[in-house]
Design an enzyme around this catalytic site. Structure first.
Site, PDB file in Angstrom:
ATOM      1  N   TYR A 152     -19.862  75.558  43.302  1.00  0.00           N
ATOM      2  CA  TYR A 152     -18.965  76.732  43.643  1.00  0.00           C
ATOM      3  C   TYR A 152     -20.118  77.584  44.314  1.00  0.00           C
ATOM      4  O   TYR A 152     -21.113  77.827  44.185  1.00  0.00           O
ATOM      5  CB  TYR A 152     -18.683  77.431  42.457  1.00  0.00           C
ATOM      6  CG  TYR A 152     -18.140  78.757  42.650  1.00  0.00           C
ATOM      7  CD1 TYR A 152     -16.753  78.892  43.215  1.00  0.00           C
ATOM      8  CD2 TYR A 152     -18.927  79.994  42.053  1.00  0.00           C
ATOM      9  CE1 TYR A 152     -15.983  80.296  43.302  1.00  0.00           C
ATOM     10  CE2 TYR A 152     -17.989  81.209  42.313  1.00  0.00           C
ATOM     11  CZ  TYR A 152     -16.918  81.388  43.092  1.00  0.00           C
ATOM     12  OH  TYR A 152     -16.331  82.508  43.084  1.00  0.00           O
ATOM     13  N   ASP A 247     -28.012  77.125  47.438  1.00  0.00           N
ATOM     14  CA  ASP A 247     -27.253  78.186  46.986  1.00  0.00           C
ATOM     15  C   ASP A 247     -28.011  78.364  45.488  1.00  0.00           C
ATOM     16  O   ASP A 247     -27.425  77.679  44.510  1.00  0.00           O
ATOM     17  CB  ASP A 247     -25.900  77.773  46.911  1.00  0.00           C
ATOM     18  CG  ASP A 247     -25.082  79.485  46.297  1.00  0.00           C
ATOM     19  OD1 ASP A 247     -25.747  80.295  45.671  1.00  0.00           O
ATOM     20  OD2 ASP A 247     -23.769  79.404  46.358  1.00  0.00           O
ATOM     21  N   LYS A 275     -26.855  87.315  41.124  1.00  0.00           N
ATOM     22  CA  LYS A 275     -27.073  87.407  39.456  1.00  0.00           C
ATOM     23  C   LYS A 275     -28.362  87.870  39.203  1.00  0.00           C
ATOM     24  O   LYS A 275     -28.634  89.121  39.313  1.00  0.00           O
ATOM     25  CB  LYS A 275     -26.859  85.950  38.946  1.00  0.00           C
ATOM     26  CG  LYS A 275     -25.274  85.612  39.414  1.00  0.00           C
ATOM     27  CD  LYS A 275     -24.680  84.374  38.493  1.00  0.00           C
ATOM     28  CE  LYS A 275     -23.210  84.065  38.979  1.00  0.00           C
ATOM     29  NZ  LYS A 275     -22.807  83.152  39.798  1.00  0.00           N
TER      30      LYS A 275
HETATM   31  C1  LIG Z   1     -21.862  83.419  40.941  1.00  0.00           C
HETATM   32  C2  LIG Z   1     -22.142  82.372  42.079  1.00  0.00           C
HETATM   33  C3  LIG Z   1     -21.806  82.671  43.338  1.00  0.00           C
HETATM   34  C4  LIG Z   1     -20.956  83.910  43.673  1.00  0.00           C
HETATM   35  O1  LIG Z   1     -21.560  85.132  43.269  1.00  0.00           O
HETATM   36  P1  LIG Z   1     -20.559  86.522  43.202  1.00  0.00           P
HETATM   37  O2  LIG Z   1     -21.796  87.397  42.843  1.00  0.00           O
HETATM   38  O3  LIG Z   1     -19.816  86.383  41.892  1.00  0.00           O
HETATM   39  O4  LIG Z   1     -19.940  86.702  44.369  1.00  0.00           O
HETATM   40  C5  LIG Z   1     -22.155  81.963  44.644  1.00  0.00           C
HETATM   41  N1  LIG Z   1     -22.821  80.916  44.363  1.00  0.00           N
HETATM   42  C6  LIG Z   1     -23.302  80.537  43.173  1.00  0.00           C
HETATM   43  C7  LIG Z   1     -23.945  79.306  42.855  1.00  0.00           C
HETATM   44  C8  LIG Z   1     -22.944  81.365  42.109  1.00  0.00           C
HETATM   45  O5  LIG Z   1     -23.210  80.651  40.864  1.00  0.00           O
END
Ligand SMILES: *Cc1c(COP(=O)(O)O)cnc(C)c1O
Length: 435
Positions: A152, A247, A275
């Site tokens: 994701y 990511d 995060k």
């Molecule tokens: C949470 C997450 C996102 C999206 O971040 P948001 O702050 O919710 O927009 C993208 N990539 C990864 C791997 C994530 O865990």
């Protein structure tokens, strides 16, 4: 004394708040998984948190392993973060002009992270990923991107794409409102599958701008990849002049200060963060070498901007939180606690196929006969009914997990061994009920 051993949990206030929220927000929430659809029942409205504990609107107390989906590595309402934020806030909350706090957070990160030389702060993980993709396309002059089923990357148009039926496919959008022409620029392949990646590079030679992966996929279960696979991606990208994007919105500052790049010792071309980086405030970031980052405006011609980017209050929270992460032994202690919890629960072993996978301070509960799960297809959808029952039973026993069997749990600095012992007991009770 907190009462964890409830036989009957009153949640009427949460239920009433949810009814009201449904009038205002689609599905009553501002982010879909919060609606409890995958576990059933009403979401709990949270009133406050301190350390590893949260309290809902009806006054029920829980040990929290969701930790706001990962950001709160120090737990809730950490005094160091709160004091720092309070001080900054009193001097104004936003200027739309540079502040020294941005330099300070950048210096803290860059001087302790050998994988990136420059960084740009944004306001969410989604924004970080969206910008990183644009940067990769701008840098390479190519359009196509390659992603993995089971990762994701936020709600970016071109990344809301799920696999189709073949090994290498353009797949289908996983959301209405994403034009097919966008989907056609996104190649989706299974995780941990070198053949699929090789086939994609053969079919789209000199067309792939970047490969994007969660090096520790933790948004669809915990789908641990072999180091060899990640090294293979590095080599394929290098050989094809394609950028490799890690990511690390979840894994950054969680798998050690240098995230998964540091854990596996693999150099990505661009890294995205979110995060933990914001200490509980909305911050994202992307970083890379000076050469790559020089393509971002105003230095280069890849445009990216933000009214609240580098927000002083959010920077302050990030500095306060990451400073704690840098203290010697911080990550070792988190890992020790995680092992303690996982071992304690695993030893109970009352239910066939019950497993907990873990890495660092991330854990994932699964019901499976497999010894390991490394791609999305290996997760059995039927196993989610067991998770659902376990979930509600754990809530009754005062343990709060993210409300979906596809979500991982997090251990924070604030989780005490007493919390972990109580959690193991709650699991014992709840798992016995499943038999
Ligand atoms: C949470 C997450 C996102 C999206 O971040 P948001 O702050 O919710 O927009 C993208 N990539 C990864 C791997 C994530 O865990």
């Amino acid at each position: 004394m907190p009462n964890f051993a409830r036989n009957f949990m009153e949640t009427t206030k949460s239920a009433a708040l949810f009814e009201t929220a449904k009038k205002y927000f689609p599905g009553g929430v501002n982010s879909p998984v919060r609606a409890f659809r995958s576990v059933g029942g009403n979401p709990l409205f949270i009133e406050k948190g301190k350390g590893a504990h949260i309290w809902d609107a009806d006054g029920n107390e829980y040990i929290d392993f969701c930790c706001s989906w990962g950001p709160l590595i120090l737990g809730h309402a950490n005094d160091k973060v709160l004091n720092a934020v309070d001080k900054t806030m009193r001097n104004g909350t936003s200027f739309g002009a540079p502040t020294q706090l941005e330099n300070n957070l950048a210096e803290l990160i860059l001087s302790n992270n050998r994988f990136i030389e420059m960084i740009r702060f944004v306001s969410s993980g989604t924004e970080a990923v969206m910008s990183a993709i644009r940067l990769a396309r701008g840098f390479t002059g190519r359009n196509k991107i390659l992603k993995f089923e089971g990762c994701y990357h936020g709600h970016v148009d071109s990344l809301l794409v799920k696999a189709g039926s073949g090994l290498v496919t353009f797949g289908n959008s996983s959301s209405a409102g994403v034009p097919a022409s966008f989907v056609n620029e996104t190649i989706t392949v299974p995780l941990n599958n070198t053949d699929a990646v090789t086939a994609a590079f053969e079919e789209f030679k000199n067309e792939i701008a970047c490969v994007i992966i969660e090096p520790i996929p933790a948004n669809n279960g915990l789908l641990l990849q072999s180091k060899a696979f990640l090294e293979f991606l590095r080599d394929m990208c290098t050989a094809n002049k394609t950028l490799l994007i890690f990511d690390e919105v979840i894994s950054g500052f969680r798998m050690g200060f240098c995230g998964a790049a540091g854990h596996y010792n693999i150099q990505p071309d661009i890294v995205t963060y979110g995060k933990i980086i914001g200490g509980g405030f909305p911050v994202g970031a992307y970083g890379a070498s000076k050469q790559i980052m020089s393509n971002i405006s105003p230095l280069g011609n890849v445009y990216q901007a933000g009214t609240l980017s580098g927000n002083p209050v959010a920077m302050t929270a990030g500095i306060a939180q990451l400073s704690e992460c840098l203290k010697p032994g911080f990550y070792e202690e988190l890992e020790t606690k995680t092992k303690y919890l996982v071992d304690g629960i695993t030893k109970l072993n009352p239910v066939k196929n019950f497993k907990i996978f873990h890495l660092g301070s991330i854990f994932w509960i699964a019901f499976t006969g497999r010894e390991s799960i490394s791609n999305a297809e290996e997760i059995e959808a039927e196993s989610m009914s067991q998770f659902k029952r376990l979930y509600h039973s754990l809530l009754q026993s005062g343990v709060y997990l993210g409300p979906s069997g596809y979500e991982v749990g997090f251990i924070s600095e604030a989780h005490s061994y007493e919390d972990l012992d109580k959690t193991i007991l709650a699991f014992e009770k709840s798992l016995n009920k499943l038999v």
